[in-house]
Design an enzyme around this catalytic site. Structure first.
Site, PDB file in Angstrom:
ATOM      1  N   GLU A 149       9.349  -0.211  11.859  1.00  0.00           N
ATOM      2  CA  GLU A 149       7.945   0.872  11.914  1.00  0.00           C
ATOM      3  C   GLU A 149       7.683   1.217  13.177  1.00  0.00           C
ATOM      4  O   GLU A 149       7.037   2.296  13.406  1.00  0.00           O
ATOM      5  CB  GLU A 149       7.311  -0.510  11.194  1.00  0.00           C
ATOM      6  N   GLY A 206       1.258   1.064   6.409  1.00  0.00           N
ATOM      7  CA  GLY A 206       0.121   0.160   6.226  1.00  0.00           C
ATOM      8  C   GLY A 206      -0.076  -0.651   7.369  1.00  0.00           C
ATOM      9  O   GLY A 206       0.487  -0.495   8.541  1.00  0.00           O
ATOM     10  N   ALA A 207      -1.012  -1.704   7.208  1.00  0.00           N
ATOM     11  CA  ALA A 207      -1.358  -2.511   8.454  1.00  0.00           C
ATOM     12  C   ALA A 207      -1.981  -3.799   7.981  1.00  0.00           C
ATOM     13  O   ALA A 207      -2.611  -3.838   6.810  1.00  0.00           O
ATOM     14  CB  ALA A 207      -2.569  -1.703   9.340  1.00  0.00           C
ATOM     15  N   ASP A 208      -1.883  -4.907   8.723  1.00  0.00           N
ATOM     16  CA  ASP A 208      -2.542  -5.956   8.571  1.00  0.00           C
ATOM     17  C   ASP A 208      -3.689  -6.183   9.040  1.00  0.00           C
ATOM     18  O   ASP A 208      -4.699  -6.892   8.334  1.00  0.00           O
ATOM     19  CB  ASP A 208      -1.605  -7.266   9.010  1.00  0.00           C
ATOM     20  N   LYS A 263      -8.783  -5.169   5.455  1.00  0.00           N
ATOM     21  CA  LYS A 263      -7.789  -4.964   6.875  1.00  0.00           C
ATOM     22  C   LYS A 263      -8.748  -4.853   8.044  1.00  0.00           C
ATOM     23  O   LYS A 263      -8.353  -4.812   9.113  1.00  0.00           O
ATOM     24  CB  LYS A 263      -6.656  -4.051   6.751  1.00  0.00           C
ATOM     25  N   GLY A 296       3.130  -7.903   8.874  1.00  0.00           N
ATOM     26  CA  GLY A 296       3.356  -8.981   7.748  1.00  0.00           C
ATOM     27  C   GLY A 296       4.562  -9.018   6.815  1.00  0.00           C
ATOM     28  O   GLY A 296       4.817 -10.055   6.276  1.00  0.00           O
ATOM     29  N   THR A 324       0.755  -1.199   0.053  1.00  0.00           N
ATOM     30  CA  THR A 324       0.056  -0.191   0.154  1.00  0.00           C
ATOM     31  C   THR A 324       0.833   1.339  -0.133  1.00  0.00           C
ATOM     32  O   THR A 324       0.693   2.206  -0.531  1.00  0.00           O
ATOM     33  CB  THR A 324      -1.001  -0.050   1.229  1.00  0.00           C
TER      34      THR A 324
HETATM   35  C1  5RP Z   1       5.187  -4.608   7.068  1.00  0.00           C
HETATM   36  C2  5RP Z   1       3.805  -4.041   7.424  1.00  0.00           C
HETATM   37  C3  5RP Z   1       2.970  -3.687   6.611  1.00  0.00           C
HETATM   38  O1  5RP Z   1       2.501  -2.281   6.773  1.00  0.00           O
HETATM   39  C4  5RP Z   1       1.798  -4.574   6.491  1.00  0.00           C
HETATM   40  O2  5RP Z   1       2.098  -5.898   6.267  1.00  0.00           O
HETATM   41  C5  5RP Z   1       0.755  -4.216   5.416  1.00  0.00           C
HETATM   42  O3  5RP Z   1       1.283  -4.358   4.014  1.00  0.00           O
HETATM   43  P1  5RP Z   1       0.434  -4.240   2.755  1.00  0.00           P
HETATM   44  O4  5RP Z   1       0.243  -2.867   2.490  1.00  0.00           O
HETATM   45  O5  5RP Z   1       1.360  -4.969   1.668  1.00  0.00           O
HETATM   46  O6  5RP Z   1      -0.687  -4.968   2.719  1.00  0.00           O
HETATM   47  O7  5RP Z   1       3.353  -4.022   8.834  1.00  0.00           O
HETATM   48  O8  5RP Z   1       5.890  -5.027   8.176  1.00  0.00           O
END
Ligand code: 5RP
Length: 224
Positions: free
Chosen positions: A102, A81-83, A120, A95, A28
């Site tokens: 971070e 971003g976030a999972d 998410k 993830g 993202t």
């Molecule tokens: C990496 C992270 C990412 O922000 C999280 O995995 C989200 O990634 P994406 O935008 O690819 O879904 O925490 O350590």
């Protein structure tokens, strides 16, 4: 419509000339970085501080000037971003394996902006396994201590061997109990020697940019 692109680019509304910007990691934030590079080429003057080697490489490719911690007085905004994102804007992250850097950067930022597609969003955290970054030395013991907290940890693997973070550490992806007190869990995890950091980001998000599935997927910015 590319949902990640839409939310990733929207975060740039909050970036102003002269800012130091924490640059997150993932697919993202990739769109945030691409657009930020474009803005820089058009005259925006910012300095970025990357949360991973992958992001550092992309930032260099896109022409985003970087700054090191020794030169930084403050981080104005961090975008990541976030999972998983719960209704109180608590997160599971890591993830992509960049959670330690971070968290350092999100914690140091005056404003922490999270960008994520609506997939998410969760009612409660925990479907996504919680990443816990651990020192390889004695990680078997660290893993046992994590199990004693009621979690089910699995060593993250890549190409037949343990995944290594940018810091040279391992990641244990942990199934977490059904109704844990997340604050308590975060504290207990980080008290275990060998645990470097965990992927719970509680009470840190200032703004959350996502799409509203009930309103034609229009952009929504939520505030803490
Ligand atoms: C990496 C992270 C990412 O922000 C999280 O995995 C989200 O990634 P994406 O935008 O690819 O879904 O925490 O350590």
């Amino acid at each position: 419509m590319n949902e990640k692109k839409e939310v990733g680019e929207k975060a740039l509304d909050y970036i102003k000339d002269g800012m130091v910007v924490g640059l997150g990691t993932g697919t993202t934030v990739f769109y945030t970085l691409t657009k930020l590079g474009e803005l820089v080429r058009n005259g925006l003057s910012i300095k970025g501080i990357p949360t991973s080697k992958q992001t550092e490489k992309l930032a260099k490719e896109f022409g985003i000037p970087l700054i090191s911690f020794s030169e930084v007085k403050q981080i104005d905004v961090a975008i990541d971003g976030a999972d998983e994102v719960d209704p109180e804007l608590n997160l599971i992250k890591g993830g992509g394996g960049a959670l330690l850097r971070e968290k350092i950067i999100a914690h140091a930022a005056k404003t922490f902006i999270v960008v994520a597609d609506p997939d998410k969003n969760v009612a409660k955290l925990g479907s996504f396994p919680l990443p816990v970054e651990v020192l390889p030395f004695g990680f078997e013991l660290t893993k046992k201590k994590i199990q004693e907290l009621g979690l089910i940890p699995h060593l993250r693997q890549v190409q037949g061997g343990p995944f290594r973070t940018d810091n040279g550490h391992y990641i244990l992806d942990c199934r977490i109990p059904d109704k844990p007190n997340h604050k308590e869990l975060e504290r207990e995890l980080n008290l275990i020697p060998g645990v470097m950091e965990n992927g719970l980001f509680l009470g840190m998000t200032d703004k959350y940019i996502t799409l509203d599935r009930n309103k034609d997927n229009s952009i929504v910015v939520r505030h803490r």
